[in-house]
Enzyme design. Structure first.
Site, PDB file in Angstrom:
ATOM      1  N   LYS A  11       0.815  -1.216   0.000  1.00  0.00           N
ATOM      2  CA  LYS A  11       0.000   0.000   0.000  1.00  0.00           C
ATOM      3  C   LYS A  11       0.856   1.276   0.000  1.00  0.00           C
ATOM      4  O   LYS A  11       2.069   1.226   0.244  1.00  0.00           O
ATOM      5  CB  LYS A  11      -0.929  -0.023   1.215  1.00  0.00           C
ATOM      6  CG  LYS A  11      -1.973  -1.139   1.145  1.00  0.00           C
ATOM      7  CD  LYS A  11      -2.894  -1.073   2.356  1.00  0.00           C
ATOM      8  CE  LYS A  11      -3.984  -2.116   2.288  1.00  0.00           C
ATOM      9  NZ  LYS A  11      -4.907  -1.991   3.443  1.00  0.00           N
ATOM     10  N   ARG A  87      -1.311 -14.352   4.474  1.00  0.00           N
ATOM     11  CA  ARG A  87      -2.060 -13.746   5.578  1.00  0.00           C
ATOM     12  C   ARG A  87      -1.284 -13.874   6.894  1.00  0.00           C
ATOM     13  O   ARG A  87      -1.285 -12.949   7.712  1.00  0.00           O
ATOM     14  CB  ARG A  87      -3.456 -14.329   5.660  1.00  0.00           C
ATOM     15  CG  ARG A  87      -4.264 -13.950   4.394  1.00  0.00           C
ATOM     16  CD  ARG A  87      -5.712 -14.252   4.474  1.00  0.00           C
ATOM     17  NE  ARG A  87      -6.413 -13.411   5.435  1.00  0.00           N
ATOM     18  CZ  ARG A  87      -6.750 -12.137   5.238  1.00  0.00           C
ATOM     19  NH1 ARG A  87      -6.424 -11.516   4.117  1.00  0.00           N
ATOM     20  NH2 ARG A  87      -7.413 -11.473   6.163  1.00  0.00           N
ATOM     21  N   THR A  93      -5.002  -7.220  10.799  1.00  0.00           N
ATOM     22  CA  THR A  93      -5.330  -5.990  10.069  1.00  0.00           C
ATOM     23  C   THR A  93      -4.902  -4.755  10.850  1.00  0.00           C
ATOM     24  O   THR A  93      -4.332  -3.822  10.293  1.00  0.00           O
ATOM     25  CB  THR A  93      -6.846  -5.936   9.781  1.00  0.00           C
ATOM     26  OG1 THR A  93      -7.200  -7.099   9.028  1.00  0.00           O
ATOM     27  CG2 THR A  93      -7.215  -4.694   8.998  1.00  0.00           C
ATOM     28  N   ARG A 104       2.822  -6.194   9.105  1.00  0.00           N
ATOM     29  CA  ARG A 104       2.087  -5.059   9.679  1.00  0.00           C
ATOM     30  C   ARG A 104       2.683  -4.600  11.003  1.00  0.00           C
ATOM     31  O   ARG A 104       2.712  -3.396  11.281  1.00  0.00           O
ATOM     32  CB  ARG A 104       0.613  -5.404   9.807  1.00  0.00           C
ATOM     33  CG  ARG A 104      -0.061  -5.430   8.440  1.00  0.00           C
ATOM     34  CD  ARG A 104      -1.523  -5.745   8.545  1.00  0.00           C
ATOM     35  NE  ARG A 104      -2.190  -5.589   7.259  1.00  0.00           N
ATOM     36  CZ  ARG A 104      -3.140  -6.401   6.831  1.00  0.00           C
ATOM     37  NH1 ARG A 104      -3.541  -7.423   7.582  1.00  0.00           N
ATOM     38  NH2 ARG A 104      -3.710  -6.197   5.659  1.00  0.00           N
ATOM     39  N   ASN A 114      -2.020   0.294   6.814  1.00  0.00           N
ATOM     40  CA  ASN A 114      -1.526  -0.966   7.372  1.00  0.00           C
ATOM     41  C   ASN A 114      -0.632  -1.760   6.419  1.00  0.00           C
ATOM     42  O   ASN A 114      -0.536  -2.969   6.500  1.00  0.00           O
ATOM     43  CB  ASN A 114      -2.680  -1.814   7.910  1.00  0.00           C
ATOM     44  CG  ASN A 114      -3.622  -2.294   6.839  1.00  0.00           C
ATOM     45  OD1 ASN A 114      -3.473  -1.970   5.664  1.00  0.00           O
ATOM     46  ND2 ASN A 114      -4.612  -3.066   7.239  1.00  0.00           N
ATOM     47  N   HIS A 117      -2.158  -5.447   1.588  1.00  0.00           N
ATOM     48  CA  HIS A 117      -3.458  -6.110   1.400  1.00  0.00           C
ATOM     49  C   HIS A 117      -3.170  -7.514   0.900  1.00  0.00           C
ATOM     50  O   HIS A 117      -2.249  -7.719   0.110  1.00  0.00           O
ATOM     51  CB  HIS A 117      -4.297  -5.369   0.357  1.00  0.00           C
ATOM     52  CG  HIS A 117      -5.466  -6.175  -0.132  1.00  0.00           C
ATOM     53  ND1 HIS A 117      -6.694  -6.111   0.465  1.00  0.00           N
ATOM     54  CD2 HIS A 117      -5.573  -7.090  -1.139  1.00  0.00           C
ATOM     55  CE1 HIS A 117      -7.516  -6.953  -0.156  1.00  0.00           C
ATOM     56  NE2 HIS A 117      -6.858  -7.553  -1.131  1.00  0.00           N
TER      57      HIS A 117
END
Length: 141
Positions: A11, A87, A93, A104, A114, A117
């Protein structure tokens, strides 16, 4: 375990921090291969289409604004159990809840900014990958 593909987006906050190489390195170290990659600056409409599933949620507008605030690196990751593995690497998240050593925990500033994605299921991954990539842009290893 089956070889899967999943979509990953680095991001704008992580791109701005120059964390692309460090994040990609974590994917590769975990055995994931990069089958496709492109750097984009999403328009608000691009972000809105991608996150349309969240349209009724209160954070939708801010999410679209954030995702169109700067360049992102969109990748297709491939490997055994790629969806779950990605993940796990990303962490929770909300970075405050993310385990130490996750992407993260190490690179994210907030639940909004964060860092990454990742697709949450095989069905979602297929749709998300097709949103950004044509078949001729994805290379199996």
């Amino acid at each position: 375990m089956a070889v899967e593909r999943t979509l990953s987006i680095i991001k704008p906050d992580a791109v701005q921090k120059n964390a692309i190489g460090a994040i990609l390195g974590r994917f590769e170290k975990a055995g994931l291969r990069i089958a496709a990659a492109k750097m984009l600056h999403l328009s608000r409409d691009d972000a809105g289409g991608f996150y349309a599933v969240h349209q009724a949620r209160p954070f939708y507008g801010e999410l679209c604004d954030f995702m169109s605030s700067g360049p992102v690196l969109v990748t297709v990751l491939e490997g055994e159990g790629a969806i779950a593995k990605n993940r796990d690497l990303m962490g929770a998240t909300n970075p405050k809840d993310a385990a130490a050593g996750t992407i993260r925990a190490d690179f994210a500033d907030s639940i909004d900014a964060n860092a990454v994605h990742g697709s949450d299921s095989a069905e979602t991954a297929a749709w998300e990958i097709s949103y950004f990539f044509g078949q001729r842009e994805i290379f199996a290893h």
